[in-house]
Write a protein that holds these residues in place. Structure first.
Motif, PDB file in Angstrom:
ATOM      1  N   GLY A  25      -8.771  45.416 -67.035  1.00 28.78           N
ATOM      2  CA  GLY A  25      -7.377  45.648 -66.737  1.00 28.78           C
ATOM      3  C   GLY A  25      -7.042  47.082 -66.388  1.00 28.78           C
ATOM      4  N   GLN A  26      -7.964  47.998 -66.605  1.00 25.66           N
ATOM      5  CA  GLN A  26      -7.728  49.408 -66.305  1.00 25.66           C
ATOM      6  C   GLN A  26      -6.474  49.922 -66.995  1.00 25.66           C
ATOM      7  OE1 GLN A  26     -10.126  51.277 -64.164  1.00 25.66           O
ATOM      8  NE2 GLN A  26     -10.984  49.534 -65.187  1.00 25.66           N
ATOM      9  N   ASN A  27      -6.338  49.563 -68.272  1.00 27.63           N
ATOM     10  CA  ASN A  27      -5.161  49.977 -69.025  1.00 27.63           C
ATOM     11  C   ASN A  27      -5.233  51.459 -69.359  1.00 27.63           C
ATOM     12  OD1 ASN A  27      -4.089  47.328 -69.094  1.00 27.63           O
ATOM     13  ND2 ASN A  27      -5.460  46.803 -70.779  1.00 27.63           N
ATOM     14  N   GLY A  28      -4.074  52.046 -69.642  1.00 26.04           N
ATOM     15  CA  GLY A  28      -4.028  53.435 -70.074  1.00 26.04           C
ATOM     16  C   GLY A  28      -3.633  54.361 -68.958  1.00 26.04           C
ATOM     17  N   ALA A  29      -3.297  55.587 -69.351  1.00 26.62           N
ATOM     18  CA  ALA A  29      -2.872  56.599 -68.384  1.00 26.62           C
ATOM     19  C   ALA A  29      -4.051  57.047 -67.528  1.00 26.62           C
ATOM     20  CB  ALA A  29      -2.269  57.792 -69.127  1.00 26.62           C
ATOM     21  N   LEU A  30      -3.746  57.514 -66.339  1.00 28.84           N
ATOM     22  CA  LEU A  30      -4.782  58.024 -65.448  1.00 28.84           C
ATOM     23  C   LEU A  30      -5.413  59.274 -66.054  1.00 28.84           C
ATOM     24  CD1 LEU A  30      -6.229  57.946 -62.694  1.00 28.84           C
ATOM     25  CD2 LEU A  30      -4.397  59.379 -61.800  1.00 28.84           C
ATOM     26  N   ILE A  31      -6.723  59.281 -66.143  1.00 24.16           N
ATOM     27  CA  ILE A  31      -7.454  60.422 -66.702  1.00 24.16           C
ATOM     28  C   ILE A  31      -7.883  61.324 -65.554  1.00 24.16           C
ATOM     29  CG2 ILE A  31      -9.455  61.147 -68.046  1.00 24.16           C
ATOM     30  CD1 ILE A  31      -9.416  58.391 -69.376  1.00 24.16           C
ATOM     31  N   GLY A  32      -7.419  62.555 -65.581  1.00 27.16           N
ATOM     32  CA  GLY A  32      -7.758  63.495 -64.524  1.00 27.16           C
ATOM     33  C   GLY A  32      -7.921  64.893 -65.077  1.00 27.16           C
ATOM     34  N   PRO A  76      -8.279  60.777 -76.845  1.00 25.69           N
ATOM     35  CA  PRO A  76      -7.398  59.758 -77.430  1.00 25.69           C
ATOM     36  C   PRO A  76      -7.713  58.347 -76.949  1.00 25.69           C
ATOM     37  CG  PRO A  76      -6.109  61.665 -76.736  1.00 25.69           C
ATOM     38  CD  PRO A  76      -7.489  61.857 -76.197  1.00 25.69           C
ATOM     39  N   GLU A  77      -8.085  58.196 -75.653  1.00 28.99           N
ATOM     40  CA  GLU A  77      -8.365  56.875 -75.120  1.00 28.99           C
ATOM     41  C   GLU A  77      -9.840  56.501 -75.216  1.00 28.99           C
ATOM     42  OE1 GLU A  77      -6.464  55.555 -71.618  1.00 28.99           O
ATOM     43  OE2 GLU A  77      -4.918  57.100 -71.678  1.00 28.99           O
ATOM     44  N   ASN A  78     -10.680  57.457 -75.612  1.00 32.60           N
ATOM     45  CA  ASN A  78     -12.106  57.202 -75.812  1.00 32.60           C
ATOM     46  C   ASN A  78     -12.763  56.611 -74.564  1.00 32.60           C
ATOM     47  OD1 ASN A  78     -14.511  57.223 -77.295  1.00 32.60           O
ATOM     48  ND2 ASN A  78     -14.232  55.091 -77.928  1.00 32.60           N
ATOM     49  N   ARG A  79     -12.460  57.187 -73.412  1.00 30.77           N
ATOM     50  CA  ARG A  79     -13.085  56.729 -72.174  1.00 30.77           C
ATOM     51  C   ARG A  79     -13.079  57.853 -71.142  1.00 30.77           C
ATOM     52  NH1 ARG A  79      -9.191  54.979 -68.382  1.00 30.77           N
ATOM     53  NH2 ARG A  79      -7.069  54.854 -69.246  1.00 30.77           N
ATOM     54  N   SER A  80     -13.730  57.570 -70.029  1.00 35.11           N
ATOM     55  CA  SER A  80     -13.852  58.581 -68.983  1.00 35.11           C
ATOM     56  C   SER A  80     -13.359  58.030 -67.658  1.00 35.11           C
ATOM     57  CB  SER A  80     -15.318  59.016 -68.841  1.00 35.11           C
ATOM     58  OG  SER A  80     -16.103  57.929 -68.364  1.00 35.11           O
TER      59      SER A  80
END
Length: 503
Positions: A25-32, A76-80
């Motif tokens: 689902g690609q949830n969460g804020a955009l990581i940049g 916080p989102e534990n992802r890249s």
């Protein structure tokens, strides 16, 4: 650049190699790119995680543009998240061409530079896509049943070489269909694990026809064989190569199983005939020294054809079972099968290499006195090596761009940025730094300046570095108990006071 804490920067390099899968689902804020504010001007774990990690770098066919990837992390989102960028060859007009939470990586210029190919998981698995250099007109090119892990287009653009996993080990659920949710691992042979990864599949190289919009006629080069290419756990597309004529594929493989695979480092370079099928072992042809000893009994990896197609080069270790053996640069004449170790004059590893455009010399990365720099050697087996760069930092990856080399560079106080080593054709290479009986003269009189002009092209983490104060780093030679000289690095804290005692 200023210097900083070795331990923290080692962690940064380790983090740079870590991937991050995302939910469908690609949830969460955009990581940049982070705009974090740092207090106290000190390096912290949060500052380290906020840094972007530059990955693959690709130069356009006309050598006017450079595409590259950057990985960003969210604690916080534990992802890249991986994003792609394009800039002019001089570093100007740097722009981000993707902006989503899909994983976009491994950019490569195709169709005469009109398109950029890349890997993306937007379809639910890692597939090959293309887009314009400005990021528009995204289009999925492959719909392979499984993840594509690496790729390379043939020089004529008509075929695609890619890496995908093939199942080699029966799982508990396979053996017991009535237990479909069983997650047990059946172990009845070596090698059953690489570090933290259970070995249930093997990467295989595949060749497919490419018509510009999709692939067909997919062939597994190692079909029906239990071997892997590239080799686990870290091998990638650099272990495979197209011939300039697009008719052959060279690949790295260790054709052993079980105990023999687990204890042996004897991999070889094989050449696959794209039209006829089948492959031959290039390493075992004329590999014996005058005393009958096999000079290629260890790791042979990372083949590259010369631009004129007359030679093929690869990295080679001599002894089987010795993972830390000297990594030499071997060049084979494809017409005669003759092999030469052209890096004999360099008493350290050849870590990566790149053919020069004229096919008469090779650029390579090597470590000398604790620093990884760029060198050049000709095909003559005279032991002469020429140093191109110098300084207290390490270079990584190489690409030709006009009369310059594009490479990543990092130090104890800065992660990878992209640099250009310029004016390679403006003067002859500097005097020989390495060669027969020249080590004492060269090692005691190393220049402290750059040998060729170097330009920094990217400033990915400038806004973070500008908020930090780094300590000085200096090399120090120490005499060991057996009378030898050992190089150590002293890393001072910021605002070091030599009159104070530190814990």
């Amino acid at each position: 650049m200023k210097q900083s804490n070795l331990l923290l920067m080692s962690a940064a390099m380790m983090l740079a190699s870590c991937g991050g899968t995302k939910d469908a689902g690609q949830n969460g804020a955009l990581i940049g790119r982070s705009d974090m504010k740092i207090e106290g001007k000190r390096m912290t774990p949060e500052a380290l995680w906020a840094m972007g990690r530059i990955g693959n770098v690709a130069v356009s066919p006309d050598e006017k543009q450079i595409a590259y990837s950057v990985a960003y992390y969210s604690v916080p989102e534990n992802r890249s998240n991986n994003e792609l960028f394009v800039m002019n060859a001089d570093g100007s007009n740097n722009r981000q061409i993707t902006g989503s939470n899909w994983q976009e990586s491994q950019p490569a210029w195709i169709k005469d530079g009109k398109k950029i190919a890349f890997l993306c998981n937007e379809s639910g698995s890692s597939q090959l896509w293309e887009m314009n250099p400005d990021g528009t007109e995204r289009k999925q090119l492959t719909r392979y049943d499984g993840d594509i892990e690496g790729f390379s287009f043939s020089p004529d653009g008509k075929k695609l070489l890619f890496i995908a996993q093939v199942k080699t080990v029966q799982s508990t659920a396979d053996k017991h269909p009535d237990l479909p949710k069983a997650t047990g691992i059946i172990v009845n042979d070596l090698m059953y694990k690489h570090w933290d990864e259970w070995v249930t599949t093997a990467p295989h190289p595949f060749v497919a026809d490419f018509d510009g919009s999709g692939i067909s006629n997919v062939r597994d080069i190692l079909e029906g064989l239990p071997y892997e290419s590239p080799m686990k756990p870290w091998g990638g597309i650099e272990q495979l190569a197209w011939s300039p004529a697009s008719d052959k594929v060279a690949f790295t493989c260790r054709m052993k199983t079980g105990l023999a695979y687990a204890i042996s480092t004897d991999s070889d370079i094989y050449e696959y005939d794209v039209e006829k099928g089948g492959f031959i072992n290039l390493c075992k042809q004329n590999a014996k020294a005058s005393d009958g000893k096999d000079e290629m009994a260890g790791y042979d990896t990372n083949p590259q054809y010369s631009p004129d197609g007359k030679y093929i080069a690869w990295q080679s270790m001599e002894r089987d079972g010795y993972e830390a053996d000297l990594n030499r640069l071997c060049v084979m004449d494809r017409a005669t099968g003759e092999k030469r170790f052209v890096s004999r004059g360099f008493e350290s590893n050849v870590d990566a290499f790149l053919w020069n455009k004229d096919s008469q010399s090779i650029f390579f990365l090597g470590v000398w006195h604790g620093r990884t720099h760029i060198y050049n050697t000709g095909l003559e087996d005279d032991g002469r090596i020429y140093q191109l760069t110098n300084g207290m930092y390490d270079y990584a990856s190489l690409a030709l761009c006009g009369n310059s080399l594009v490479a990543k560079r990092h130090s104890m106080s800065a992660g990878d940025e992209i640099f250009s080593v310029n004016q390679l054709d403006s003067k002859p290479f500097p005097i020989c730094m390495f060669g027969a009986n020249e080590y004492s003269r060269c090692s005691s009189n190393e220049p402290t300046r750059e040998i060729y002009p170097v330009t920094q092209l990217t400033f990915e983490n400038k806004q973070i570095y500008d908020q930090l104060e780094m300590g000085k780093v200096e090399g120090r030679w120490m005499k060991t108990t057996d009378g030898k000289q050992m190089l150590t690095w002293v890393i001072y804290p910021p605002h070091f006071d030599p009159n104070k005692k530190y814990p």
